[in-house]
Design an enzyme around this catalytic site. Structure first.
Site, PDB file in Angstrom:
ATOM      1  N   HIS A  34      -2.968   5.940   7.529  1.00  0.00           N
ATOM      2  CA  HIS A  34      -3.254   4.505   7.504  1.00  0.00           C
ATOM      3  C   HIS A  34      -4.738   4.298   7.773  1.00  0.00           C
ATOM      4  O   HIS A  34      -5.460   5.252   8.059  1.00  0.00           O
ATOM      5  CB  HIS A  34      -2.379   3.762   8.514  1.00  0.00           C
ATOM      6  CG  HIS A  34      -0.938   3.725   8.120  1.00  0.00           C
ATOM      7  ND1 HIS A  34       0.013   4.518   8.697  1.00  0.00           N
ATOM      8  CD2 HIS A  34      -0.293   3.026   7.150  1.00  0.00           C
ATOM      9  CE1 HIS A  34       1.188   4.307   8.129  1.00  0.00           C
ATOM     10  NE2 HIS A  34       1.030   3.405   7.180  1.00  0.00           N
ATOM     11  N   ASP A  59      -8.849  -0.102   4.853  1.00  0.00           N
ATOM     12  CA  ASP A  59      -7.844  -0.716   3.965  1.00  0.00           C
ATOM     13  C   ASP A  59      -8.473  -1.745   3.016  1.00  0.00           C
ATOM     14  O   ASP A  59      -8.242  -1.712   1.813  1.00  0.00           O
ATOM     15  CB  ASP A  59      -6.792  -1.467   4.791  1.00  0.00           C
ATOM     16  CG  ASP A  59      -5.648  -0.573   5.217  1.00  0.00           C
ATOM     17  OD1 ASP A  59      -5.671   0.615   4.900  1.00  0.00           O
ATOM     18  OD2 ASP A  59      -4.721  -1.089   5.880  1.00  0.00           O
TER      19      ASP A  59
HETATM   20  C1  LIG Z   1      -2.596  -0.340   8.652  1.00  0.00           C
HETATM   21  C2  LIG Z   1      -2.101  -0.614   7.257  1.00  0.00           C
HETATM   22  C3  LIG Z   1      -0.623  -0.802   7.198  1.00  0.00           C
HETATM   23  C4  LIG Z   1      -0.252  -2.184   7.580  1.00  0.00           C
HETATM   24  C5  LIG Z   1       1.140  -2.460   7.091  1.00  0.00           C
HETATM   25  C6  LIG Z   1       1.653  -3.786   7.579  1.00  0.00           C
HETATM   26  C7  LIG Z   1       1.027  -4.876   6.743  1.00  0.00           C
HETATM   27  C8  LIG Z   1       3.179  -3.769   7.507  1.00  0.00           C
HETATM   28  C9  LIG Z   1       3.778  -2.529   8.232  1.00  0.00           C
HETATM   29  C10 LIG Z   1       5.103  -3.017   8.828  1.00  0.00           C
HETATM   30  C11 LIG Z   1       5.315  -4.380   8.204  1.00  0.00           C
HETATM   31  C12 LIG Z   1       6.242  -5.342   8.924  1.00  0.00           C
HETATM   32  C13 LIG Z   1       7.630  -4.728   9.089  1.00  0.00           C
HETATM   33  O1  LIG Z   1       8.101  -4.196   7.849  1.00  0.00           O
HETATM   34  C14 LIG Z   1       8.662  -5.754   9.646  1.00  0.00           C
HETATM   35  C15 LIG Z   1       8.639  -7.092   8.929  1.00  0.00           C
HETATM   36  C16 LIG Z   1       9.334  -7.028   7.563  1.00  0.00           C
HETATM   37  C17 LIG Z   1       9.369  -8.391   6.883  1.00  0.00           C
HETATM   38  O2  LIG Z   1       9.970  -8.282   5.585  1.00  0.00           O
HETATM   39  C18 LIG Z   1       7.928  -8.906   6.730  1.00  0.00           C
HETATM   40  C19 LIG Z   1       7.264  -9.002   8.075  1.00  0.00           C
HETATM   41  C20 LIG Z   1       7.241  -7.661   8.825  1.00  0.00           C
HETATM   42  C21 LIG Z   1       6.755  -7.981  10.249  1.00  0.00           C
HETATM   43  C22 LIG Z   1       6.302  -6.668   8.129  1.00  0.00           C
HETATM   44  C23 LIG Z   1       4.896  -7.250   7.970  1.00  0.00           C
HETATM   45  C24 LIG Z   1       3.921  -6.236   7.328  1.00  0.00           C
HETATM   46  O3  LIG Z   1       4.283  -5.944   6.011  1.00  0.00           O
HETATM   47  C25 LIG Z   1       3.905  -4.940   8.139  1.00  0.00           C
HETATM   48  C26 LIG Z   1       3.334  -5.232   9.532  1.00  0.00           C
HETATM   49  C27 LIG Z   1      -2.514   0.444   6.283  1.00  0.00           C
HETATM   50  O4  LIG Z   1      -3.276   1.298   6.587  1.00  0.00           O
HETATM   51  S1  LIG Z   1      -1.937   0.283   4.700  1.00  0.00           S
HETATM   52  C28 LIG Z   1      -2.617   1.654   3.826  1.00  0.00           C
HETATM   53  C29 LIG Z   1      -1.631   2.724   3.721  1.00  0.00           C
HETATM   54  N1  LIG Z   1      -2.082   3.798   2.886  1.00  0.00           N
HETATM   55  C30 LIG Z   1      -2.096   3.723   1.551  1.00  0.00           C
HETATM   56  O5  LIG Z   1      -1.754   2.733   0.954  1.00  0.00           O
HETATM   57  C31 LIG Z   1      -2.617   4.957   0.856  1.00  0.00           C
HETATM   58  C32 LIG Z   1      -1.764   5.398  -0.324  1.00  0.00           C
HETATM   59  N2  LIG Z   1      -0.391   5.432   0.029  1.00  0.00           N
HETATM   60  C33 LIG Z   1       0.161   6.349   0.813  1.00  0.00           C
HETATM   61  O6  LIG Z   1      -0.479   7.266   1.327  1.00  0.00           O
HETATM   62  C34 LIG Z   1       1.657   6.202   1.052  1.00  0.00           C
HETATM   63  O7  LIG Z   1       2.164   5.301   0.116  1.00  0.00           O
HETATM   64  C35 LIG Z   1       1.997   5.737   2.466  1.00  0.00           C
HETATM   65  C36 LIG Z   1       1.289   4.446   2.837  1.00  0.00           C
HETATM   66  C37 LIG Z   1       1.611   6.821   3.487  1.00  0.00           C
HETATM   67  C38 LIG Z   1       3.485   5.469   2.567  1.00  0.00           C
HETATM   68  O8  LIG Z   1       4.181   6.660   2.303  1.00  0.00           O
HETATM   69  P1  LIG Z   1       5.638   6.632   1.719  1.00  0.00           P
HETATM   70  O9  LIG Z   1       6.251   7.955   1.962  1.00  0.00           O
HETATM   71  O10 LIG Z   1       6.386   5.451   2.265  1.00  0.00           O
HETATM   72  O11 LIG Z   1       5.387   6.303   0.169  1.00  0.00           O
HETATM   73  P2  LIG Z   1       4.830   7.241  -0.992  1.00  0.00           P
HETATM   74  O12 LIG Z   1       4.757   8.665  -0.598  1.00  0.00           O
HETATM   75  O13 LIG Z   1       3.563   6.660  -1.510  1.00  0.00           O
HETATM   76  O14 LIG Z   1       5.957   7.125  -2.097  1.00  0.00           O
HETATM   77  C39 LIG Z   1       6.473   5.897  -2.527  1.00  0.00           C
HETATM   78  C40 LIG Z   1       7.934   6.126  -2.833  1.00  0.00           C
HETATM   79  O15 LIG Z   1       8.504   4.912  -3.224  1.00  0.00           O
HETATM   80  C41 LIG Z   1       9.078   5.041  -4.509  1.00  0.00           C
HETATM   81  N3  LIG Z   1       8.891   3.771  -5.219  1.00  0.00           N
HETATM   82  C42 LIG Z   1       7.814   2.997  -5.255  1.00  0.00           C
HETATM   83  N4  LIG Z   1       8.022   1.924  -6.015  1.00  0.00           N
HETATM   84  C43 LIG Z   1       9.283   2.022  -6.477  1.00  0.00           C
HETATM   85  C44 LIG Z   1      10.087   1.222  -7.334  1.00  0.00           C
HETATM   86  N5  LIG Z   1       9.641   0.109  -7.886  1.00  0.00           N
HETATM   87  N6  LIG Z   1      11.335   1.646  -7.588  1.00  0.00           N
HETATM   88  C45 LIG Z   1      11.817   2.786  -7.029  1.00  0.00           C
HETATM   89  N7  LIG Z   1      11.103   3.578  -6.221  1.00  0.00           N
HETATM   90  C46 LIG Z   1       9.850   3.199  -5.952  1.00  0.00           C
HETATM   91  C47 LIG Z   1       8.285   6.143  -5.140  1.00  0.00           C
HETATM   92  O16 LIG Z   1       8.962   6.693  -6.228  1.00  0.00           O
HETATM   93  C48 LIG Z   1       8.140   7.092  -3.971  1.00  0.00           C
HETATM   94  O17 LIG Z   1       9.360   7.771  -3.798  1.00  0.00           O
HETATM   95  P3  LIG Z   1       9.378   9.366  -3.462  1.00  0.00           P
HETATM   96  O18 LIG Z   1       8.769   9.501  -2.086  1.00  0.00           O
HETATM   97  O19 LIG Z   1      10.836   9.712  -3.481  1.00  0.00           O
HETATM   98  O20 LIG Z   1       8.568  10.054  -4.482  1.00  0.00           O
END
Ligand SMILES: C[C@H](CCC[C@@H](C)[C@H]1CC[C@H]2[C@@H]3[C@H](O)C[C@@H]4C[C@H](O)CC[C@]4(C)[C@H]3C[C@H](O)[C@]12C)C(=O)SCCNC(=O)CCNC(=O)[C@H](O)C(C)(C)COP(=O)(O)OP(=O)(O)OC[C@H]1O[C@@H](n2cnc3c(N)ncnc32)[C@H](O)[C@@H]1OP(=O)(O)O
Length: 398
Positions: A138, A168
């Protein structure tokens, strides 16, 4: 404040006609898409169907001006839909770790072969290659790896990460948007798209070029928190006022420093010289005791019409209602009465015209987007019955 613009202005925005597909991600990619939408691009956020826990936990608050298409990329039909959409799009914003898109059969080789004009923007923390390319992380981790975090913080304290603004948003979302606009500009000449490897580590490091390239000037020769611009200097610091608020002081140049001293009611001749480092700690204490004698508003009336470089530290609420910001319409209000910053910078002929509508619900525009991209009603019905797409579901966001 809160001025609105006409439909004609909206149609004339700088990026109007640019079709963007933003795969839903956390903070940086949504900002990137929102910037493009604010300046006129047609941005479609491709969401995971709301059945999944991941989609429910998403909570994207940077969806202004976007539409939502809910598509299950894990299903071959869903991945095929994205391929087809990419065939007619200008830009794809991809926010996953390296390898995810390749596993889905949606890597750049595939998509660019089908649409050589596509700009494929890969916004990640660590980039597409290197030891950490496949690691989770992150903002704080990217900031740390860039070297910048080591520079941030007060004297004798641990490094301090300023929310998730730097990696970010500045080094990630904004830098990626810049890369996309540069690639669009180049494509107008070559007719060809390209892949953008937007690493937040590198984005924030690049932002910090001044810090790197000014090291030989002696600006950073002291430990963290003891230098000119990192809270070491008394004239570049934040002070508490008598009402518990704060003012920010940035009186670097001698002519501005002199005005600061005058406004504080001190006598320049009785003080050590401005750049006497050894006196800085003692001077900070003196300034702090003077600032503690008046309220923030009182200090504003002392300094507002001077060049002493003293400004109030405002809360969000106070920032939106501050006279200067109101005079420039710096904050806008949407149909739901939410206040947020107006897009910046301001372009004189074709300014951004941010949407006033509420953010989209997941899958709210699936059908209209697919129709717009050339899918038939029958194809859409089939995708729906196969559960590869999800149509409007208002409950998902309640
Ligand atoms: C400090 C920030 C992060 C801040 C985040 C906050 C804004 C939010 C965190 C918690 C949230 C709150 C919480 O959820 C509770 C409430 C929920 C409510 O609904 C809303 C209010 C909440 C309070 C909510 C509010 C906010 O949203 C929060 C506070 C950062 O630093 S962000 C930067 C992160 N880094 C990156 O973006 C760099 C690139 N990405 C990555 O490195 C990774 O994606 C990451 C971030 C490490 C996540 O890893 P992850 O294992 O989860 O994902 P990936 O490896 O990338 O794989 C994605 C998998 O998903 C599948 N996929 C994607 N799209 C689809 C689709 N359309 N259909 C099907 N599948 C999909 C994809 O195929 C991947 O699957 P596999 O792993 O099987 O290959």
């Amino acid at each position: 404040m809160y001025g609105r613009s006409t439909a004609a202005q909206a149609a004339a925005m700088a990026l109007s006609g640019v079709r963007v597909l933003e795969l839903a991600g956390l903070a940086p990619a949504p900002l990137c898409g929102m910037i493009l939408a604010d300046f006129g691009a047609q941005v479609v956020r491709v969401d995971r169907p709301s059945r999944s826990a991941a989609a429910l936990a998403h909570g994207d608050v940077q969806a202004r001006g976007k539409r939502s298409l809910a598509l299950d990329l894990k299903q071959p039909q869903g991945a095929a839909v994205l391929r087809r959409l990419c065939g007619a799009a200008d830009v794809l914003i991809e926010p996953f770790r390296h390898g995810v898109m390749e596993r889905l059969g949606l890597g750049p080789e595939v998509l660019l072969q089908e649409n050589p004009r596509l700009i494929y923007a890969r916004l990640t923390g660590f980039g597409q290659t290197g030891k950490y390319a496949k690691s989770a992380g992150h903002d704080i981790n990217y900031l740390a790896l860039s070297g910048v975090l080591s520079k941030l913080g007060r004297k004798n304290e641990n490094p301090y990460a300023p929310v998730n603004l730097l990696a970010d948003f500045a080094g990630g979302g904004v830098m990626c948007a810049l890369g996309i606009v540069i690639a669009l500009f180049e494509r107008a000449r070559s007719g060809r798209g390209q892949v953008i490897d937007a690493s937040m580590v590198e984005g924030v490091a690049y932002l910090s070029s001044f810090l790197w390239k000014s090291q030989n000037l002696g600006l950073w020769s002291q430990p963290r928190g003891e230098n000119l611009l990192d809270s070491g200097a008394p004239f570049y610091e934040i002070y508490r006022t008598s009402d518990g608020k704060f003012v920010a002081v940035g009186a670097i140049e001698p002519k501005f420093y002199n005005q600061l001293i005058k406004g504080l009611g001190l006598n320049l001749d009785e003080l050590p010289s401005q750049m006497s480092f050894s006196h800085w700690p003692e001077m900070k204490k003196k300034f702090a005791s003077v600032f503690a004698q008046k309220t923030q508003a009182e200090w504003c009336s002392v300094f507002d019409s001077t060049d002493a470089c003293v400004t109030p530290v405002l809360s969000f609420e106070d920032a939106a209602s501050h006279q200067h910001n109101k005079e420039r319409n710096s904050f806008i209000k949407n149909d739901e009465e939410e206040i947020s910053p107006r897009p910046a910078p301001v372009l004189s002929r074709t300014p951004a015209v941010p949407s006033c509508k509420r953010d989209p619900f997941i899958g709210e525009h699936t059908e209209e987007i697919l129709l717009e991209y050339g899918f038939t009603k029958q194809e859409i019905d089939k995708l729906y019955s196969d559960k590869a797409i999800e149509l409007k579901d208002l409950k998902a966001n309640l």
